[in-house]
Motif scaffolding. Structure first.
Motif, PDB file in Angstrom:
ATOM      1  N   UNK A  51       0.786  -1.450  -0.014  1.00  0.00           N
ATOM      2  CA  UNK A  51      -0.095  -0.070  -0.072  1.00  0.00           C
ATOM      3  C   UNK A  51       1.003   1.482   0.162  1.00  0.00           C
ATOM      4  N   UNK A  52       1.868   1.349   0.845  1.00  0.00           N
ATOM      5  CA  UNK A  52       2.674   2.684   0.920  1.00  0.00           C
ATOM      6  C   UNK A  52       3.450   2.569  -0.676  1.00  0.00           C
ATOM      7  N   UNK A  53       3.868   1.544  -1.019  1.00  0.00           N
ATOM      8  CA  UNK A  53       4.571   1.495  -2.183  1.00  0.00           C
ATOM      9  C   UNK A  53       3.537   2.010  -3.434  1.00  0.00           C
ATOM     10  N   UNK A  54       2.418   1.602  -3.429  1.00  0.00           N
ATOM     11  CA  UNK A  54       1.377   2.022  -4.351  1.00  0.00           C
ATOM     12  C   UNK A  54       1.179   3.738  -4.045  1.00  0.00           C
ATOM     13  N   UNK A  55       0.987   4.002  -3.014  1.00  0.00           N
ATOM     14  CA  UNK A  55       0.573   5.335  -2.675  1.00  0.00           C
ATOM     15  C   UNK A  55       1.890   6.244  -3.118  1.00  0.00           C
ATOM     16  N   UNK A  56       3.142   5.829  -2.836  1.00  0.00           N
ATOM     17  CA  UNK A  56       4.323   6.660  -3.314  1.00  0.00           C
ATOM     18  C   UNK A  56       4.337   6.976  -4.923  1.00  0.00           C
ATOM     19  N   UNK A  57       4.132   5.411  -5.550  1.00  0.00           N
ATOM     20  CA  UNK A  57       4.274   5.808  -6.883  1.00  0.00           C
ATOM     21  C   UNK A  57       3.011   6.568  -7.533  1.00  0.00           C
ATOM     22  N   UNK A  58       2.071   6.449  -6.946  1.00  0.00           N
ATOM     23  CA  UNK A  58       0.660   7.262  -7.445  1.00  0.00           C
ATOM     24  C   UNK A  58       0.787   8.730  -7.258  1.00  0.00           C
ATOM     25  N   UNK A  59       1.434   9.030  -6.067  1.00  0.00           N
ATOM     26  CA  UNK A  59       1.574  10.545  -5.884  1.00  0.00           C
ATOM     27  C   UNK A  59       2.657  10.854  -6.856  1.00  0.00           C
ATOM     28  N   UNK A  60       3.645  10.062  -7.136  1.00  0.00           N
ATOM     29  CA  UNK A  60       4.587  10.930  -8.290  1.00  0.00           C
ATOM     30  C   UNK A  60       3.826  10.996  -9.466  1.00  0.00           C
ATOM     31  N   UNK A  61       2.916   9.919  -9.991  1.00  0.00           N
ATOM     32  CA  UNK A  61       2.295  10.133 -11.256  1.00  0.00           C
ATOM     33  C   UNK A  61       1.228  11.069 -11.093  1.00  0.00           C
ATOM     34  N   UNK A  62       0.762  11.458 -10.196  1.00  0.00           N
ATOM     35  CA  UNK A  62      -0.186  12.749  -9.887  1.00  0.00           C
ATOM     36  C   UNK A  62       0.410  13.984 -10.053  1.00  0.00           C
ATOM     37  N   UNK A  63       1.460  13.958  -9.242  1.00  0.00           N
ATOM     38  CA  UNK A  63       2.365  15.503  -9.601  1.00  0.00           C
ATOM     39  C   UNK A  63       2.716  15.666 -10.954  1.00  0.00           C
ATOM     40  N   UNK A  64       3.055  14.446 -11.390  1.00  0.00           N
ATOM     41  CA  UNK A  64       3.578  14.671 -13.199  1.00  0.00           C
ATOM     42  C   UNK A  64       2.564  14.806 -13.840  1.00  0.00           C
ATOM     43  N   UNK A  65       1.391  14.207 -13.728  1.00  0.00           N
ATOM     44  CA  UNK A  65       0.275  14.711 -14.449  1.00  0.00           C
ATOM     45  C   UNK A  65      -0.341  16.046 -14.230  1.00  0.00           C
ATOM     46  N   UNK A  66      -0.162  16.697 -12.931  1.00  0.00           N
ATOM     47  CA  UNK A  66      -0.700  18.066 -12.733  1.00  0.00           C
ATOM     48  C   UNK A  66       0.405  18.912 -13.318  1.00  0.00           C
ATOM     49  N   UNK A  67       1.486  18.481 -13.392  1.00  0.00           N
ATOM     50  CA  UNK A  67       2.548  19.579 -13.961  1.00  0.00           C
ATOM     51  C   UNK A  67       2.159  19.450 -15.451  1.00  0.00           C
ATOM     52  N   UNK A  68       2.019  18.380 -15.989  1.00  0.00           N
ATOM     53  CA  UNK A  68       1.897  18.358 -17.771  1.00  0.00           C
ATOM     54  C   UNK A  68       0.399  19.062 -18.096  1.00  0.00           C
ATOM     55  N   UNK A  69      -0.510  18.763 -17.285  1.00  0.00           N
ATOM     56  CA  UNK A  69      -1.749  19.501 -17.469  1.00  0.00           C
ATOM     57  C   UNK A  69      -1.607  20.929 -17.402  1.00  0.00           C
ATOM     58  N   UNK A  70      -0.870  21.456 -16.144  1.00  0.00           N
ATOM     59  CA  UNK A  70      -0.753  22.786 -16.165  1.00  0.00           C
ATOM     60  C   UNK A  70       0.011  23.508 -17.056  1.00  0.00           C
ATOM     61  N   UNK A  71       1.071  22.874 -17.567  1.00  0.00           N
ATOM     62  CA  UNK A  71       1.958  23.365 -18.651  1.00  0.00           C
ATOM     63  C   UNK A  71       0.984  23.447 -20.136  1.00  0.00           C
ATOM     64  N   UNK A  72       0.122  22.287 -20.160  1.00  0.00           N
ATOM     65  CA  UNK A  72      -0.578  22.516 -21.378  1.00  0.00           C
ATOM     66  C   UNK A  72      -1.195  23.651 -21.713  1.00  0.00           C
ATOM     67  N   UNK A  73      -2.228  23.858 -20.502  1.00  0.00           N
ATOM     68  CA  UNK A  73      -3.184  24.945 -20.449  1.00  0.00           C
ATOM     69  C   UNK A  73      -2.672  26.267 -19.737  1.00  0.00           C
ATOM     70  N   UNK A  74      -1.260  26.536 -19.793  1.00  0.00           N
ATOM     71  CA  UNK A  74      -0.761  27.713 -19.173  1.00  0.00           C
ATOM     72  C   UNK A  74      -1.056  29.092 -19.757  1.00  0.00           C
TER      73      UNK A  74
END
Length: 128
Positions: A51-74
């Protein structure tokens, strides 16, 4: 003529045998409880690690997705895009929390096997 009294061999009486059997059964049941506790501990540690490994990896993916979307719509809709992502994350988090609470409520009793054995023992002693 002297009469020597030979020491009588005390044969275990029925009460002593019953008490001995009861202690043996109790000891076996305690060992079963110990085994169940050990299995539950190992299962929980494994689930916790995954569970902790999944949460850590999901958090990293969400941060990357957020940055990608923010850059796309900047240049056009940056605040709306970040607000939408935040709302989506919040809804998913609420859903996960409700599911976790549901799983905890529906979890069966940890000592079901031991309790079943105690019930069998009680029924055997009542029938004798």
């Amino acid at each position: 003529m002297t009469t020597e009294r030979l020491p009588q061999q005390l044969s275990p009486g029925p009460l002593r045998r019953i008490i001995s059997s009861a202690f043996a059964i109790f000891e076996t049941r305690l060992e079963l409880i110990g085994i169940e506790l050990q299995e539950e501990k190992e299962r929980l540690i494994g689930v916790l690690f995954l569970g902790l490994a999944a949460m850590m990896l999901a958090l990293m993916a969400l941060i990357s997705l957020t940055v990608l979307i923010a850059l796309f719509f900047w240049d056009t809709y940056r605040w709306q895009a970040l607000g939408g992502i935040t709302l989506l994350y919040a809804l998913i988090a609420i859903g996960c929390g409700l599911r976790a609470c549901s799983n905890l409520r529906d979890e069966p009793n940890m000592f079901d096997d031991t309790l079943a054995e105690f019930r069998k023992d009680r029924d055997i002693f009542r029938s004798q």
